[in-house]
Enzyme design. Structure first.
Site, PDB file in Angstrom:
ATOM      1  N   HIS A 126       0.844  -1.200   0.000  1.00  0.00           N
ATOM      2  CA  HIS A 126       0.000   0.000   0.000  1.00  0.00           C
ATOM      3  C   HIS A 126       0.876   1.246   0.000  1.00  0.00           C
ATOM      4  CE1 HIS A 126       0.736   1.117   4.231  1.00  0.00           C
ATOM      5  NE2 HIS A 126       0.655  -0.170   4.511  1.00  0.00           N
ATOM      6  N   CYS A 139       4.179  -4.247   6.636  1.00  0.00           N
ATOM      7  CA  CYS A 139       3.719  -4.047   5.260  1.00  0.00           C
ATOM      8  C   CYS A 139       4.868  -3.583   4.362  1.00  0.00           C
ATOM      9  CB  CYS A 139       2.601  -3.014   5.213  1.00  0.00           C
ATOM     10  SG  CYS A 139       1.006  -3.641   5.753  1.00  0.00           S
TER      11      CYS A 139
END
Length: 322
Positions: A126, A139
């Site tokens: 992301h 992440c």
């Protein structure tokens, strides 16, 4: 021995509760050598290969994300992975969920634009802040502009390999369906099953077809079939007894010249990228018939020498190999 599990990452906090403190790095498309990319910079050249299956390779040592379409690299971006104590897990993942406007359900509704979810426990690709070093809670953060472009070319089931080093994909054509003794009529049989099935990248958002993945474990001497993130069948693995290595094969479709299937081969976890011979691996006739029910263009097939431990899998994540 290192284990292959669908393990919970809650102990490391995931990253779906991480606030993007200063907002995501906007990013800039540049024309540079990959080695010269500065934090937030990326290259994007989809015209190099307009069609075909997409695969994403995250190189932790380089802090770069490589995007391939039909075996051709179309993009490279800088990234920021998990910081010490919250390292990004390595292995083979598929995109489980896509959300262009995802927000954290834990901390202040924080925005996480252009999310490609890789595990239900909170690991994703992301947009985020890129300070030039690993800084996330697990992440893989991307420049905002690049994350939007990547979001447009990925689909549910897109394979994402996270590894310490980067290997280039290779083309592999194999006679037969790779999992049974080859017979002349096998190609026609498998071709008949593929013809009505589209590649996931061609599916409409409401089609809802399951993505098929297969995992062959030399340790357990078996092959597991998964639909999306759930195991639906398993059968015996028959092979030459030598290590399988750590490889991922993405099915492109039929290869008429070879009278077989056309695969894109990717290597991870330090394996020799040149050892791709699918003829080493097969199963019995009964399980071959089961496999034919699930095969579609865009499916992935994973080789590993690590054990599968379904009793210790957490939730409904796809396979994580470390």
């Amino acid at each position: 021995m290192t284990k292959l599990t669908r393990r919970s990452l809650l102990a490391t906090g995931g990253c779906f509760g991480l606030t993007l403190m200063a907002g995501p790095t906007l990013g800039q498309h540049v024309y540079k050598e990959i080695s010269a990319l500065a934090p937030g910079e990326f290259t994007w050249h989809p015209e190099r290969q307009p069609r075909g299956p997409v695969a994403v390779i995250v190189s932790l040592n380089e802090q770069l994300v490589h995007v391939y379409r039909n075996g051709v690299r179309i993009a490279v971006s800088t990234c920021s992975s998990g910081k010490p104590g919250h390292e990004t897990p390595t292995g083979v993942f598929v995109v489980l969920q896509k959300d262009r406007d995802h927000r954290s359900s834990t901390y202040n509704n924080a925005p996480m634009p252009n999310t490609n979810r890789l595990t239900w426990d909170g690991i994703a690709l992301h947009a985020g802040k890129l300070p030039g070093y690993p800084a996330s809670h697990g992440c893989v953060r991307l420049p905002l502009k690049f994350s939007a472009l990547l979001f447009d070319v990925t689909h549910l089931g897109t394979p994402v390999i996270i590894a310490d080093e980067h290997h280039f994909p290779m083309d592999v054509a194999h006679p037969g369906m790779i999992l049974s003794g080859y017979a002349d009529q096998e190609f026609e049989d498998v071709l008949a099953t593929l013809e009505p099935r589209k590649h996931p990248s061609d599916w409409e958002i409401d089609d809802g077809y399951p993505i098929t993945s297969m995992i062959a474990s030399a340790y357990d001497q078996k092959i597991a079939i998964l639909e999306n993130d759930r195991e639906v069948a398993e059968g015996p693995l028959i092979w030459d007894g030598e290590p399988l290595g750590s490889h991922v094969y993405v099915l492109k479709g039929p290869h008429d010249a070879a009278k077989g299937m056309h695969w894109e081969a990717l290597t991870y976890s330090g394996s020799d990228g040149g050892l791709h011979d699918l003829r080493r691996v097969r199963t019995d006739k009964a399980f071959s018939e089961v496999i034919k029910q699930y095969v579609h263009p865009g499916m992935i097939y994973v080789f590993t020498d690590l054990p599968l431990h379904p009793d210790s899998r957490s939730g409904r994540d796809f396979v994580i190999m470390s």
